[in-house]
Design an enzyme around this catalytic site. Structure first.
Site, PDB file in Angstrom:
ATOM      1  N   ASP A 164      23.399  13.206 -21.887  1.00  0.00           N
ATOM      2  CA  ASP A 164      24.034  13.801 -20.712  1.00  0.00           C
ATOM      3  C   ASP A 164      25.510  13.446 -20.635  1.00  0.00           C
ATOM      4  O   ASP A 164      25.934  12.579 -19.862  1.00  0.00           O
ATOM      5  CB  ASP A 164      23.306  13.339 -19.450  1.00  0.00           C
ATOM      6  CG  ASP A 164      21.878  13.863 -19.389  1.00  0.00           C
ATOM      7  OD1 ASP A 164      21.565  14.812 -20.139  1.00  0.00           O
ATOM      8  OD2 ASP A 164      21.077  13.338 -18.595  1.00  0.00           O
TER       9      ASP A 164
ATOM     10  N   ASP B 298      14.751  24.997 -19.785  1.00  0.00           N
ATOM     11  CA  ASP B 298      14.616  23.634 -19.287  1.00  0.00           C
ATOM     12  C   ASP B 298      13.405  23.552 -18.341  1.00  0.00           C
ATOM     13  O   ASP B 298      12.573  24.461 -18.301  1.00  0.00           O
ATOM     14  CB  ASP B 298      15.926  23.213 -18.609  1.00  0.00           C
ATOM     15  CG  ASP B 298      16.208  21.722 -18.708  1.00  0.00           C
ATOM     16  OD1 ASP B 298      15.269  20.928 -18.556  1.00  0.00           O
ATOM     17  OD2 ASP B 298      17.376  21.347 -18.925  1.00  0.00           O
TER      18      ASP B 298
ATOM     19  N   ASP C 275      12.621  15.777 -24.016  1.00  0.00           N
ATOM     20  CA  ASP C 275      13.649  15.077 -23.254  1.00  0.00           C
ATOM     21  C   ASP C 275      12.981  13.897 -22.531  1.00  0.00           C
ATOM     22  O   ASP C 275      11.749  13.753 -22.551  1.00  0.00           O
ATOM     23  CB  ASP C 275      14.262  16.056 -22.245  1.00  0.00           C
ATOM     24  CG  ASP C 275      15.604  15.605 -21.693  1.00  0.00           C
ATOM     25  OD1 ASP C 275      16.076  14.512 -22.066  1.00  0.00           O
ATOM     26  OD2 ASP C 275      16.171  16.349 -20.875  1.00  0.00           O
TER      27      ASP C 275
ATOM     28  N   ASP D 260      17.792   6.064 -20.027  1.00  0.00           N
ATOM     29  CA  ASP D 260      18.292   7.327 -19.481  1.00  0.00           C
ATOM     30  C   ASP D 260      19.573   7.028 -18.704  1.00  0.00           C
ATOM     31  O   ASP D 260      19.539   6.629 -17.546  1.00  0.00           O
ATOM     32  CB  ASP D 260      17.218   7.927 -18.563  1.00  0.00           C
ATOM     33  CG  ASP D 260      17.644   9.256 -17.950  1.00  0.00           C
ATOM     34  OD1 ASP D 260      18.791   9.691 -18.181  1.00  0.00           O
ATOM     35  OD2 ASP D 260      16.829   9.847 -17.217  1.00  0.00           O
TER      36      ASP D 260
ATOM     37  N   HIS E  23      25.064  23.483 -23.443  1.00  0.00           N
ATOM     38  CA  HIS E  23      24.099  23.103 -22.408  1.00  0.00           C
ATOM     39  C   HIS E  23      24.873  22.748 -21.149  1.00  0.00           C
ATOM     40  O   HIS E  23      26.043  22.334 -21.228  1.00  0.00           O
ATOM     41  CB  HIS E  23      23.259  21.921 -22.893  1.00  0.00           C
ATOM     42  CG  HIS E  23      22.120  21.552 -21.976  1.00  0.00           C
ATOM     43  ND1 HIS E  23      21.405  22.481 -21.270  1.00  0.00           N
ATOM     44  CD2 HIS E  23      21.575  20.343 -21.663  1.00  0.00           C
ATOM     45  CE1 HIS E  23      20.462  21.869 -20.572  1.00  0.00           C
ATOM     46  NE2 HIS E  23      20.558  20.571 -20.786  1.00  0.00           N
TER      47      HIS E  23
ATOM     48  N   ARG F   8      15.702  13.299 -27.344  1.00  0.00           N
ATOM     49  CA  ARG F   8      16.813  12.522 -26.808  1.00  0.00           C
ATOM     50  C   ARG F   8      16.698  11.051 -27.229  1.00  0.00           C
ATOM     51  O   ARG F   8      17.677  10.419 -27.561  1.00  0.00           O
ATOM     52  CB  ARG F   8      16.874  12.638 -25.283  1.00  0.00           C
ATOM     53  CG  ARG F   8      18.159  12.039 -24.725  1.00  0.00           C
ATOM     54  CD  ARG F   8      18.361  12.379 -23.250  1.00  0.00           C
ATOM     55  NE  ARG F   8      17.441  11.662 -22.376  1.00  0.00           N
ATOM     56  CZ  ARG F   8      17.467  11.751 -21.047  1.00  0.00           C
ATOM     57  NH1 ARG F   8      18.359  12.537 -20.457  1.00  0.00           N
ATOM     58  NH2 ARG F   8      16.611  11.088 -20.306  1.00  0.00           N
TER      59      ARG F   8
END
Length: 952
Positions: free
Chosen positions: A627, A439, A552, A293, A685, A611
């Protein structure tokens, strides 16, 4: 409240760090470099040309399905077992494992769609130096050299690929850990014994004594002095920042080098925010494959991101090949080249001076654990490699048609009224969309499979309102489960023993969005089956058939874990997390997709965005680039990132429109909508702390520009859908580099600011701030290309400068193609289901023009029962025709052909339509002589019918 605040403090601190714009940048100190990764540092320190491995030819066994052969490490006498397979479709598989491991080593399951079909190998010759085997394809053969071990794949006199040619094969065998006292004694005794052997040994080794020593089972797990001296160097324990990895199995890394003669361009191994053509890594870190991440990642960097596909594609003007390294542990990939750093002038000088050095790229794979299991895909064409890889791991899932439309998302839409208002805003501003997304804030306290009882009190009412407009919703379901005894999902998983365990045997806990969370063990088939059952309408309350899912944080993300992920010594049954790490996200998406299929009784195709991903994730849904940030560089990098994924099977890729972090300028936002309209997954997004950015919030002029970009997307949905069907059937990427279609055109090999959609549309988005023009390379010396907006014709094999304004999206249709569109754009794709088609026929007088039209119900698996229409469209000798490509398929459509536009045409005296029942009629047409464009109006034939149209 005090207890809650204390427990939440670390999370709040992290959240604050994420939300402060000044800190919106990756902290590279949170993630390891190769130097900080003990096994990578250890393996990278090995010197080329000093391989201790040799092949014991007397152990070779050959059956109808495989060849086996033992390798021995002459330094420690540990034996390995090499297995060689010739697979159907011009693929060679090589496996290397310990002959007698102390315990089983992890072999990756569930990625291959089936056990590959083998074909027989045959020995052509053999002597004490090696063996030559036939691969059965033309003059292809494998040469195994004994001392040192080396494997070459040849075709005629050309070496296609060599394994261990630089001697960097390494296989750290499993061993018992010795305490400090026994280590010292063993080291001393070994040192004395080495000295005695050196004194009494002759200059010539005794072959019989050598064989006896090799055969001694006691030598199988012997640990050498050199290895023992490295015990403190991260072999049995490793610390990074505040985290310690206990490494109960000790060192277990594997490594192998590959040499690719004649190759200067290699691609693939996503996910990295880097160039399409992979760079050499001699002066920096290797490319890392370890799902992490990483928010607002740094560009042009080999550091790991959210997904990992260990597949590399090598391309030259002569051949395309691929390497699939089937290992799910942390992996590093080193790349070097003998032409790296040479300028164009330097290469020309080599040519003039008659330099005989053949270009070569060398690649080295290093993984922390598991075995060596590689698939060598021998092409020879790019599409052969795609087909070969698809035969191993499957093809892109066939998405519902609506998922190819536009998606509106942000973290977070506040409540049901907010959703209703945004939905109405699209209608008010005449912008089509298909999906609105929710979300994490839509849940009851970050408890997935729930709804906030105040903000989303009546979710079915909300979903029904969308369904009435033929629209859909996606809600997030992450794999970290809030530790809360009042939460049904947590209680069920805990009572069934389905959580990942920590090294001490308890349920693994870490911090994520809910606070303290545990992580389901998705490697377990029974856990995945239970998870899938939770998507049933009577389990996931408030859901309907128009609600789909977003996975996610499934790397998995653990805010307080090492490198923001799970500890490697956590356990999944018999295996450590280090063995399976890169598989975790694939398993989450697998279970989720199965849940969406099951809830419909196996009828409806799922849509699941993930993701994290791995090889095989293409079978399960869509991915996005994570992101990113509202910066021009992030817009630009989205192109090579998605191209790289397409080359390794994952076609359904896109980037957050406008950038997730920060706030885009209106120019950047418009340009991103324009670029995204021509990428496979099209979703806007934004971060929770960014200003709202629905398409109509930037003034009427910008709203109009965004509307036009989105509408262009919708007119092309028939073409996108047909391409995804082909991707599903063949494995070909939807969005592809130019060299895939022009494999001998060197000018295309490093291009990454333009690309092809299918074979027939070339796109060069505007990705530079303040651009007044772009230069597009139009490939193919015999090609012609038509600007899809102006219909202007351009010859191929040229760099074309294109002046641009804010409304410009440079797109070209290849002469010799036919592309179907739907020009009646409505509020969603489903509203356009029965609308008519317009066929755009772009002529190249040197060849026949052709294209395809695919139609089915757009959302079920009934296409697997041959319920579809699949037509071949052809224009040759002044006749345009539609013929059935699937005579055994059964489907009907209400859609018809309402218009045909022929680019590069000459004016006919008449146009005649002949239908399948023999009827003929004259058709009206207009001809624009200045642009050579012919428009045939209202021919009216059904889109699924046979017909011919003659231009006289």
């Amino acid at each position: 409240m005090a207890t809650f605040t204390a427990r939440m403090a670390p999370l709040l601190v992290l959240g604050l760090a994420l939300c402060l714009s000044g800190t919106w940048a990756v902290d590279k100190g949170n993630f390891k470099t190769c130097e900080q990764s003990a096994f990578c540092k250890r393996q990278r320190a090995l010197k080329p040309g000093e391989s201790p491995y040799r092949a014991l030819l007397e152990t070779m066994e050959l059956t109808n399905t495989r060849l086996t052969l033992q390798l021995i490490n002459d330094n420690n006498k540990v034996r390995l077992l090499l297995e060689l397979y010739r697979l159907q479709g011009n693929i060679t598989r090589v496996k290397i494992n310990e002959l007698k491991p102390l315990k089983p080593r992890y072999e990756v399951p569930d990625v291959l769609i089936r056990e590959p079909t083998t074909e027989p190998l045959s020995v052509l010759s053999q002597d004490e130096n090696g063996v030559v085997l036939s691969l059965g394809v033309e003059s292809q053969r494998v040469i195994i050299s004994a001392r040192p071990f080396r494997l070459d794949i040849m075709e005629g006199s050309d070496v296609l690929m060599s394994l261990n040619s630089r001697g960097l094969l390494a296989f750290e065998h499993l061993r018992m850990r010795k305490d400090t006292f026994s280590y010292k004694v063993t080291s001393t005794v070994a040192s004395v014994w080495d000295n005695i052997k050196r004194v009494f040994s002759s200059s010539q080794a005794d072959p019989e004594a050598e064989k006896k020593e090799e055969a001694d089972p006691a030598n199988q797990a012997e640990t050498t002095k050199e290895e023992e001296e490295k015990v403190e160097d991260g072999m049995w324990e490793e610390t990074f920042k505040s985290h310690t990895d206990s490494k109960p199995n000790g060192p277990s890394a594997v490594s192998l080098d590959f040499s690719l003669p004649g190759v200067e361009h290699v691609y693939g191994i996503p996910e990295h925010a880097d160039t399409l053509r992979l760079k050499t890594t001699d002066n920096g870190d290797p490319y890392r494959l370890y799902n992490l991440d990483v928010f607002q990642y740094e560009l042009y960097n080999p550091m790991a991101l959210y997904g990992s596909v260990p597949v590399m594609v090598a391309h030259s003007a002569q051949r395309t090949t691929g390497i699939f390294w089937l290992n799910a542990a942390e992996t590093w990939v080193d790349i070097s080249s003998n032409t790296a750093g040479k300028t164009v002038f330097g290469k020309m000088l080599d040519y003039v001076q008659g330099s005989s050095e053949t270009p070569q790229t060398d690649v080295r794979w290093i993984s922390e654990s598991g075995i060596i299991d590689i698939f060598i895909m021998l092409g020879p064409t790019p599409k052969d490699v795609f087909s070969q890889y698809a035969s191993l791991t499957g093809t892109q899932s066939f998405p519902p048609l609506a998922s190819l439309g536009y998606h509106q998302c942000r973290w977070n839409y506040n409540d049901q009224e907010d959703v209703k208002s945004v939905d109405a805003g699209f209608d008010e501003h005449d912008i089509p969309y298909d999906f609105i997304w929710l979300d994490i804030e839509h849940t009851d306290g970050k408890r997935y499979f729930t709804w906030d009882p105040h903000k989303f009190a009546t979710p079915k009412e909300m979903l029904q309102g969308l369904m009435d407009k033929k629209r859909k919703m996606v809600a997030i379901v992450d794999p970290h489960i809030k530790v809360d005894s009042n939460y049904k999902i947590h209680n069920e998983i805990r009572s069934r023993g389905f959580y990942v365990k920590n090294k001490d045997g308890g349920d693994y806990e870490g911090w994520c969005w809910p606070g303290s969370a545990s992580y389901p063990d998705f490697t377990r088939a029974d856990m995945r089956a239970w998870w899938a059952s939770m998507f049933a309408y009577d389990q996931y309350e408030g859901t309907m058939e128009n609600l789909y899912t977003w996975n996610d944080m499934n790397e998995p993300s653990v805010f307080n874990g090492p490198e923001v992920t799970m500890h490697k010594d956590a356990t999944h049954g018999a295996w450590e997390h280090r063995d399976i790490h890169n598989l975790y996200g694939l398993y989450v998406q697998m279970a989720t997709a199965e849940g969406l299929i099951q809830r419909s009784g196996g009828v409806e195709r799922p849509f699941v965005l993930t993701r994290a991903f791995f090889a095989g994730s293409q079978r399960l849904g869509a991915v996005w680039t994570g992101d990113n940030a509202a910066e021009w560089g992030h817009l630009k990098i989205s192109i090579p990132m998605c191209l790289s994924m397409g080359l390794v099977g994952i076609s359904f890729c896109g980037a957050d429109i406008g950038g997730f972090f920060k706030s885009p300028s209106t120019e950047l936002l418009v340009r991103w909508y324009q670029a995204g309209a021509y990428q496979p997954f099209y979703r806007a997004h934004a971060h929770v702390d960014t200003p709202r950015r629905e398409p109509w919030l930037f003034g009427p002029e910008n709203t109009a520009l965004i509307r036009e970009a989105v509408r262009q997307r919708y007119t092309l949905l028939p073409y996108w859908y047909q391409l995804f069907y082909r991707a599903h059937v063949t494995g070909e990427p939807v969005m592809r580099p130019l060299w895939v279609e022009y494999p001998q055109d060197l000018a295309t090999f490093a291009l990454e600011d333009e690309y092809l959609i299918g074979r027939d549309l070339l796109v060069h988005p505007v990705v530079e701030e303040g651009a007044r023009g772009v230069t597009a390379y139009l490939p193919g010396k015999d090609e012609v290309w038509f600007d899809v907006h102006t219909f202007q014709k351009h010859n191929g094999a040229q760099n074309l400068y294109i002046p641009v304004t804010m409304s410009s999206i440079p797109v070209f249709q290849r002469g010799g193609s036919i592309i179907p569109r739907k020009l009646r754009v409505r509020r969603s794709s489903t509203c356009m289901e029965h609308d008519p088609y317009t066929l755009y026929v772009a002529l190249n007088l040197q060849r026949t023009a052709d294209g395809e039209l695919y139609i089915d119900d757009g959302h079920t698996f009934n296409y697997e029962k041959k319920e579809f229409i699949y037509r071949k469209l052809t224009f040759a000798n002044k006749v345009l025709s539609s013929v059935n490509l699937a005579p055994d398929a059964k489907f009907t459509t209400d859609s018809w052909i309402e218009r045909i536009i022929v680019l590069g045409a000459s004016k006919p005296s008449k146009v005649t339509l002949k239908t399948a029942d023999g009827q003929e009629k004259q058709l009206e047409f207009d001809f624009d002589a200045s642009m050579s464009v012919l428009t045939v109006r209202k021919p009216g034939m059904n889109a699924g019918a046979d017909w011919t149209m003659t231009f006289q």
